[in-house]
Design a protein around this motif. Structure first.
Motif, PDB file in Angstrom:
ATOM      1  N   PRO A  39       0.848  -1.204   0.000  1.00 49.12           N
ATOM      2  CA  PRO A  39       0.000   0.000   0.000  1.00 49.12           C
ATOM      3  C   PRO A  39       0.877   1.246   0.000  1.00 49.12           C
ATOM      4  O   PRO A  39       1.962   1.259   0.578  1.00 49.12           O
ATOM      5  CB  PRO A  39      -0.764  -0.128   1.320  1.00 49.12           C
ATOM      6  N   PHE A  62       0.803   5.664   0.145  1.00 46.51           N
ATOM      7  CA  PHE A  62       0.230   7.005   0.139  1.00 46.51           C
ATOM      8  C   PHE A  62       1.299   7.927  -0.427  1.00 46.51           C
ATOM      9  O   PHE A  62       2.454   7.533  -0.584  1.00 46.51           O
ATOM     10  CB  PHE A  62      -0.135   7.431   1.559  1.00 46.51           C
ATOM     11  N   ILE A 106       4.625   8.141   1.330  1.00 46.75           N
ATOM     12  CA  ILE A 106       5.566   7.036   1.136  1.00 46.75           C
ATOM     13  C   ILE A 106       6.413   7.286  -0.112  1.00 46.75           C
ATOM     14  O   ILE A 106       7.608   6.983  -0.147  1.00 46.75           O
ATOM     15  CB  ILE A 106       4.797   5.699   1.029  1.00 46.75           C
ATOM     16  N   ASN A 146      -3.718   6.845   8.236  1.00 43.47           N
ATOM     17  CA  ASN A 146      -4.862   7.748   8.291  1.00 43.47           C
ATOM     18  C   ASN A 146      -6.070   7.283   7.478  1.00 43.47           C
ATOM     19  O   ASN A 146      -6.626   8.037   6.693  1.00 43.47           O
ATOM     20  CB  ASN A 146      -4.437   9.151   7.833  1.00 43.47           C
ATOM     21  N   CYS A 175       8.416   6.820   8.164  1.00 42.30           N
ATOM     22  CA  CYS A 175       7.203   7.529   7.755  1.00 42.30           C
ATOM     23  C   CYS A 175       6.054   6.520   7.750  1.00 42.30           C
ATOM     24  O   CYS A 175       6.178   5.436   7.158  1.00 42.30           O
ATOM     25  CB  CYS A 175       7.447   8.098   6.357  1.00 42.30           C
ATOM     26  N   ARG A 180       7.379  17.664   5.668  1.00 37.68           N
ATOM     27  CA  ARG A 180       6.859  17.505   4.310  1.00 37.68           C
ATOM     28  C   ARG A 180       7.141  18.776   3.517  1.00 37.68           C
ATOM     29  O   ARG A 180       7.434  19.824   4.080  1.00 37.68           O
ATOM     30  CB  ARG A 180       5.332  17.324   4.333  1.00 37.68           C
ATOM     31  N   ILE A 206       0.200  16.219   8.710  1.00 36.33           N
ATOM     32  CA  ILE A 206      -0.812  16.820   7.840  1.00 36.33           C
ATOM     33  C   ILE A 206      -1.943  17.221   8.773  1.00 36.33           C
ATOM     34  O   ILE A 206      -2.444  16.390   9.533  1.00 36.33           O
ATOM     35  CB  ILE A 206      -1.314  15.818   6.780  1.00 36.33           C
ATOM     36  N   ILE A 234      -6.981   1.108   8.341  1.00 39.34           N
ATOM     37  CA  ILE A 234      -5.524   1.064   8.530  1.00 39.34           C
ATOM     38  C   ILE A 234      -5.179   1.443   9.966  1.00 39.34           C
ATOM     39  O   ILE A 234      -4.303   0.849  10.593  1.00 39.34           O
ATOM     40  CB  ILE A 234      -4.805   1.993   7.523  1.00 39.34           C
ATOM     41  N   GLY A 254       1.785   6.043   7.229  1.00 42.42           N
ATOM     42  CA  GLY A 254       0.493   6.607   6.832  1.00 42.42           C
ATOM     43  C   GLY A 254      -0.627   5.740   7.378  1.00 42.42           C
ATOM     44  O   GLY A 254      -1.031   4.774   6.741  1.00 42.42           O
ATOM     45  N   ILE A 290       0.340  -1.879   6.205  1.00 42.88           N
ATOM     46  CA  ILE A 290       0.231  -0.466   6.596  1.00 42.88           C
ATOM     47  C   ILE A 290       1.253   0.334   5.794  1.00 42.88           C
ATOM     48  O   ILE A 290       2.440   0.003   5.786  1.00 42.88           O
ATOM     49  CB  ILE A 290       0.479  -0.315   8.111  1.00 42.88           C
ATOM     50  N   PRO A 291       0.823   1.395   5.092  1.00 38.97           N
ATOM     51  CA  PRO A 291       1.780   2.182   4.316  1.00 38.97           C
ATOM     52  C   PRO A 291       2.861   2.766   5.222  1.00 38.97           C
ATOM     53  O   PRO A 291       2.555   3.453   6.211  1.00 38.97           O
ATOM     54  CB  PRO A 291       0.918   3.296   3.700  1.00 38.97           C
ATOM     55  N   CYS A 292       4.090   2.478   4.895  1.00 40.28           N
ATOM     56  CA  CYS A 292       5.197   3.010   5.697  1.00 40.28           C
ATOM     57  C   CYS A 292       6.476   2.909   4.890  1.00 40.28           C
ATOM     58  O   CYS A 292       6.577   2.119   3.960  1.00 40.28           O
ATOM     59  CB  CYS A 292       5.342   2.249   7.016  1.00 40.28           C
ATOM     60  N   THR A 304      -0.615  10.463  10.289  1.00 35.31           N
ATOM     61  CA  THR A 304       0.355  10.352   9.210  1.00 35.31           C
ATOM     62  C   THR A 304       1.508  11.247   9.589  1.00 35.31           C
ATOM     63  O   THR A 304       1.357  12.467   9.689  1.00 35.31           O
ATOM     64  CB  THR A 304      -0.225  10.717   7.833  1.00 35.31           C
ATOM     65  N   THR A 343       6.133  11.143  10.702  1.00 29.81           N
ATOM     66  CA  THR A 343       7.432  10.491  10.619  1.00 29.81           C
ATOM     67  C   THR A 343       7.948  10.336  12.042  1.00 29.81           C
ATOM     68  O   THR A 343       7.933  11.297  12.810  1.00 29.81           O
ATOM     69  CB  THR A 343       8.386  11.333   9.748  1.00 29.81           C
TER      70      THR A 343
END
Lengths: 401, 401
Positions: free
Chosen positions: A144, A146, A149, B263, B259, A172, B241, B267, B261, B324-326, B247, B249
Motif C-alpha cells: 500500500p 500514500f 511514502i 490515516n 514515515c 513535508r 498533515i 488502517i 500513513g 500499513i503504508p510506511c 500520518t 514520521t
C-alpha cells in the motif's frame, strides 16, 4: 470562463482529445486535470458515492472547495463497476476514447475484468496510463502506498531536514508532491503517446506505467551517480545549498523570512554593496563560489545581521533595487494579494455555480491568444452532473438501463 | 543503451519530433531531457563555453557527473549567437524544427534578433516554449529569479517549516523543485501543442509561457480558494498533515526515521494492533479521521513510543506485515541498493563513454515493450560533440563557415 460543459474552447491544444479518468484522490485526477486544462474532453468516472477527495478540506455552501479546482474542466459520471450495466457503460466510454488514466492499486482493473488486455480488445488504439505507488511490477508492487511514502522512498524527505539545528522529523513539502509529480508525468506520457498515434492508422495503443516513487526519484539530480561512483550520500542542508553560496533564507526585523540568491560573482558583489558591506564583496576569500562555500557560515551571518535590522518588505525593496534575486516567503495571503499574480491572472476570480465566486489558480502553462480565465471552461462539477449528457448524448442510450 | 546519437529507438512515442533547446541550468534543459527520454530529437544549443550547468557538482574522469543524466539523449552543438554565422545556423535549426524551448530572461531573444516574430517568420509552425522565473509579462517580468525564488514566492517554502519546534529558516525541498516543475509543464505544453498541429496543414505555431512561480503555485491544492472565501491562511504543519491523522514520521531506536500513513479507519485499527495497542484502535475518540485529528499529538506520541523500541528496518517489517503504508526515509544509498529499484531498473547501470560505468535513474514513465535501459540511448555528450553531425549532415553545410 467561456464554455459550458462539453463545449471545448476552440484554440486549446488538446481540443478533440478524449480521455476517460478512472481516478481517485490526487495523482490520476491531477493528470487528467492538466489534460482538461489543455482542452481535452475528460470524463471522470466515479463510484456512486463519489471520489473520496470530494470529502477533503473545507466546504462552502455545502460543496468542497478544493474540488472546484481539482475537478475543473471535467465531466463527472457515476458508474458502479461491480454491476454489469456499469461495466457496459465503461466499455462504451473506452470504445470512443483516445486515452484512459487510472490510479487503482496494481491488479485491481484486472480483477474486475477491465485489465489492459480487455480494454485493448475493445479499443486497440487506447493509450492506458497506470499510476501507482510503486509501479506495475517489482517486489513492492502490491504494497500500500500514500503520497508520503513516495516522498520517503523516492529520497525527497531525507533532504528536508535541518541538520544540527533540530532533531524533529524532516518536514513535508507541505503539499502532495509525489502525487502531483506522478500525475504530471502521466499527463506528459499520455500526450506523447497520443502524438505518436495521431494520423497513423497502423499505430496501436500503449500501456504507460508511472509510479510515485520513481517520479520523486527522477528529481534527485546527480545524487545517484555520485553515490555509485564514490559512495557519497547526499545529506540534507536545511535552507542552504551546499554547493552554492550565499543562497539562504534570513530572518528580518518583523519576524518574516527573506530568501536571497546571491550566489554568482557579480550578484554577490552587488549584494555586499547593497547591505553596506563592500569589504565583504572585496574579500579575496569570497571571490568565487568555491571560496564562498568554504566560508558559508561567515557570509550568511553577515547577511543575517543586516536583514534583522529591517522589516522583510523593506529589505526586499533594497535588494530588488540592486537587481538581486530575493523574495519573502509568501504565504497564501501574499500570493493572493500580490500585484504580479493578479496582473498575470495567476490568481483569478471564477464563478462556481455550486460555491459562488471564488479564486482559482491559472493553468501552469499559457498559450498566446488564450487568457487564463478562458482555460477554466467550468468548475469542478457535482457528482454525476453529466450522467445524462454522457450516457445519452455520447453513448446513445435511449433509456435508463 | 541501444542507439548511437542521432539514431532514435523505434518505438519511443516522440520518435520523429524535432526540438531545439536554447536552455541553460535546469528548467529549460529538464523540459527537453524529458522530451528526449520520450524519443524526440533534441539539439541542445550551447554557447562556445558551454551551459554553465556543466560546471555544477562533482566530476569523474574530468567530466561532470550530473550532466551524464541531465544531457542524456540530446545532441550538443555550440553556437555563438552574437555572430552572424551562429545566428544563421540557429535559423537553419529553427527552420527544420517542430519546437524550441528556451529559458533566457524575458526579452533576451528579442534583443538578439531571435524573438518569436522572427522565429515564426522562419517557421510559422514552430511551437515556442519560454520558461522564466516570473513569466513573459506582469510587473515582475524583468526581475532576476533563481529556483529558490520560485519556491519562496509560489508558496511552497512557507510550508516546510516545523512550527513550535525550531525558529530556523524553513528548509528547501533539497532539490531544484521549481525548475523541475516548470520544465515538466513546458514539456507537457509543447507536446500538447505538437499534437494539435500534427496532421493539420493549416495549423500555426504557438508561444507557450511557463513561469517558475506559477508552476509552484499550481500545487497549492485548495489553499487559494480557502483564503479567498474565509481569509484562512494555510500554515506549515512540519512532518504532519493537519487534516489527516495519524500520518507522520517517527524516530526509531537506531536514530532513523520511519514515515507511517495510518490515516484511514481500517488502517488505523490495523496499526494499533500491530504496535500492540489495540485499546487505542478501539477508543471511540479515534473512530474517525476528525476525532484522530483532534487528538493527533496523543496518537503520534503513542506510535512514537513504539517506534523508539525498534530499529527502523524492524519496525517497517512489522508494519508491512500488517499492510500499513510506511517507509524509512531513504537516502541515496537506500535507493541505490533497494531490490525494488533494481528489479524495476529505476536504478540502472549505464556505460558513459566519458565517465565510465555509472548509475542512471530510469525515465519516470515506462511504455510496454520498452525497458528503462532502452530509453537511455546515450549519455550526456561532451560540449559540441555533434557539431559536425548537425551542421553538415542536418543543415547541409559543405565547409566550415
Amino acid at each position: 470562463m467561456t464554455g459550458k460543459p462539453g463545449l471545448p474552447l476552440a484554440g486549446l491544444p488538446l481540443t478533440g482529445l478524449k480521455v476517460v479518468e478512472l481516478g481517485h484522490y490526487i495523482a490520476g485526477p491531477f493528470a487528467t486535470r492538466l489534460l482538461a486544462d489543455l482542452g481535452a474532453e475528460v470524463i471522470k468516472v466515479e463510484p456512486p458515492d463519489g471520489d473520496p477527495i470530494r470529502g477533503w478540506g473545507s466546504r462552502h455552501n455545502g460543496h468542497p472547495v478544493w474540488f472546484s479546482i481539482h475537478g475543473r474542466n471535467k465531466l463527472s459520471v457515476t458508474l458502479d463497476l461491480k454491476s454489469e450495466q456499469g461495466r457496459a457503460r465503461m466499455r462504451g466510454l473506452v470504445a470512443r476514447a483516445d486515452a484512459l488514466v487510472e490510479n487503482f492499486r496494481p491488479g485491481f482493473l484486472e480483477r474486475i475484468g477491465l485489465g489492459p488486455a480487455v480494454l485493448h480488445g475493445i479499443n486497440p488504439r487506447l493509450v492506458i496510463a497506470r499510476v501507482s505507488g510503486f509501479g506495475q511490477d517489482g517486489p513492492y508492487r502490491d504494497k500500500p502506498a500514500f503520497g508520503s511514502i513516495g516522498e520517503a522512498m523516492g529520497g525527497l524527505r531525507h533532504l528536508t531536514a535541518t541538520p544540527g539545528v533540530t532533531d524533529h522529523p524532516p518536514p513535508r513539502c507541505g503539499v502532495s508532491i509525489s502525487d502531483d509529480l506522478a500525475g504530471m508525468y502521466a499527463a506528459l506520457a499520455v500526450t506523447a503517446a497520443c502524438w505518436d498515434i495521431k494520423g497513423n492508422p497502423e499505430a496501436k495503443g500503449r500501456i504507460i506505467d508511472v509510479d510515485l516513487v520513481g517520479a520523486v526519484f527522477s528529481l534527485m539530480e546527480g545524487m545517484l551517480p555520485e553515490y555509485g561512483l564514490t559512495g557519497a550520500v547526499r545529506q540534507p542542508a536545511g535552507s542552504a545549498i551546499l554547493t552554492a553560496a550565499p543562497t539562504n533564507t534570513y530572518l528580518c526585523a518583523d519576524g518574516k523570512w527573506l530568501c536571497i540568491g546571491g550566489n554568482s560573482d557579480p550578484i554577490f558583489k552587488r549584494l555586499c554593496d547593497a547591505i553596506g558591506n563592500p569589504a565583504m564583496g572585496a574579500d579575496p576569500r569570497f571571490a568565487d563560489n568555491r571560496g564562498r562555500c568554504a566560508h558559508m557560515a561567515e557570509i550568511d551571518a553577515a547577511i543575517g545581521r543586516w536583514t534583522r535590522t529591517l522589516p522583510a518588505a523593506k529589505a526586499e525593496a533594497v535588494l530588488e533595487a540592486a537587481d538581486i534575486p530575493c523574495s519573502r516567503l509568501y504565504d497564501m495571503r501574499d500570493c493572493a494579494e500580490d500585484p504580479h499574480f493578479r496582473a498575470r491572472q495567476t490568481v483569478m476570480e471564477v464563478q462556481d455555480p455550486l460555491i459562488g465566486p471564488l479564486l482559482h489558480p491559472a493553468a501552469p502553462f499559457r498559450f498566446d491568444g488564450i487568457s487564463p480565465p478562458d482555460m477554466v471552461r467550468w468548475t469542478g462539477p457535482a457528482l454525476g452532473a453529466h450522467n445524462d449528457q454522457v450516457f445519452k448524448d455520447l453513448l446513445g442510450e435511449t433509456q435508463d438501463g
